[in-house]
Design an enzyme around this catalytic site. Structure first.
Site, PDB file in Angstrom:
ATOM      1  N   CYS A  67      -5.786  -3.382   1.818  1.00  0.00           N
ATOM      2  CA  CYS A  67      -5.787  -3.495   3.273  1.00  0.00           C
ATOM      3  C   CYS A  67      -7.188  -3.730   3.853  1.00  0.00           C
ATOM      4  CB  CYS A  67      -5.122  -2.259   3.877  1.00  0.00           C
ATOM      5  SG  CYS A  67      -4.424  -2.549   5.530  1.00  0.00           S
ATOM      6  N   LYS A  84      -9.534   2.268  -3.045  1.00  0.00           N
ATOM      7  CA  LYS A  84      -9.888   1.612  -1.789  1.00  0.00           C
ATOM      8  C   LYS A  84     -11.306   1.974  -1.362  1.00  0.00           C
ATOM      9  CE  LYS A  84      -7.901   0.916   2.855  1.00  0.00           C
ATOM     10  NZ  LYS A  84      -6.762   1.283   3.732  1.00  0.00           N
ATOM     11  N   GLU A 140       0.846  -1.196   0.000  1.00  0.00           N
ATOM     12  CA  GLU A 140       0.000   0.000   0.000  1.00  0.00           C
ATOM     13  C   GLU A 140       0.880   1.244   0.000  1.00  0.00           C
ATOM     14  OE1 GLU A 140      -3.843   1.644   2.616  1.00  0.00           O
ATOM     15  OE2 GLU A 140      -2.603   0.002   3.374  1.00  0.00           O
TER      16      GLU A 140
END
Length: 284
Positions: A148, A111, A43
């Site tokens: 994530c 994301k 990330e």
């Protein structure tokens, strides 16, 4: 049998060192050569994690995009998945992952789940990506890429990707260390793999930034919930893992992390490329 050779690049990017980070990404992809189909980084691999208020500077985000284009121009048939901040055409900031291949950026993912608890404050800086983002194509293989927190949410983005037809799930991370985190990650990933029947590639960074420590421990889990690879913790590590996309079996009755030995998934390579000399240009 359909397989894909994935290189997991568990590196230690430096926050703000855009040239050095992108040069290291390029060096890693070149080191893999023809041994992998794709190299997956963590990330915000381009700018380092967490960049915090740096992303509020327009020049910083622009410089990150320039480095993404530089990385893309350096790629050939071996693709690279890298994390970067991105400002969309709507003017909003996103925590994004991009696929670079054959000299161009081919896909972007934004994301969805933005954590705002404990050490995380992502809603301060970023907007959530769209719900229905298309799967990425790596050759003929449909791939679901997430970032994530996306994979931690029950029936979240990863499950949406699985229902859309993904055959491989890739999750890029800047996941901080605490004492029980390795077991929690492994349990969750094996549960997700069993629920979807799809292999999962999980890449986490190492190193430290301010009060945060990142422990690596990247994992590859087969579609049957069994471990294909478990990376060392607290050290940089690059490894190629051959993932069988047709190898899912019936789910095990009970998932107990760290009790089943890592299964040999085929030939592997190990190295960490040396940092290249800094390029001239923007000091960012």
């Amino acid at each position: 049998m359909t397989t894909i050779r994935v290189a997991l690049a568990q590196l230690n990017p430096v926050v703000g060192a855009l040239h050095a980070n992108s040069d290291r990404i390029i060096a890693t992809v070149r080191s893999v050569g023809g041994d992998a189909d794709v190299v997956v980084f963590g990330e915000f691999a381009v700018c380092g994690y967490p960049p915090e208020d740096l992303v509020l500077k327009q020049r910083f985000v622009d410089d990150c995009e320039a480095e993404v284009q530089h990385i893309a121009e350096s790629t050939g048939s071996c693709a690279a998945v890298v994390g970067t901040p991105e400002r969309g055409s709507d003017g909003r900031l996103y925590n994004s992952a991009v696929l670079c291949r054959e000299g161009a950026v081919q896909h972007r993912y934004r994301k969805r789940e933005l954590p705002n608890y404990q050490v995380f404050d992502e809603q301060r800086w970023f907007s959530a990506g769209p719900v229905d983002q298309p799967l990425w194509s790596m050759g003929t293989i449909p791939v679901g890429v997430s970032i994530c927190e996306d994979i931690w949410v029950d029936d979240g983005p990863v499950m949406v990707q699985a229902r859309a037809g993904a055959r491989l799930l890739v999750n890029v991370n800047g996941s901080p260390y605490h004492g029980a985190k390795a077991v929690e990650r492994e349990t969750m990933l094996r549960e997700r793999a069993v629920a979807t029947g799809i292999p999962i590639v999980y890449v986490n960074q190492v190193g430290g930034q301010d009060e945060l420590v990142f422990d690596g421990g990247s994992l590859v889990v087969g579609g049957d919930g069994q471990l294909l690879a478990r990376f060392p913790r607290f050290v940089e590590h690059v490894e190629v893992v051959e993932v069988d996309l047709d190898g899912a079996s019936r789910p095990p009755e009970r998932i107990e992390p760290s009790t089943i030995p890592t299964r040999n998934s085929g030939r592997r390579w190990y190295w960490v490329p040396a940092t290249t000399a800094a390029r001239t240009g923007s000091p960012t």
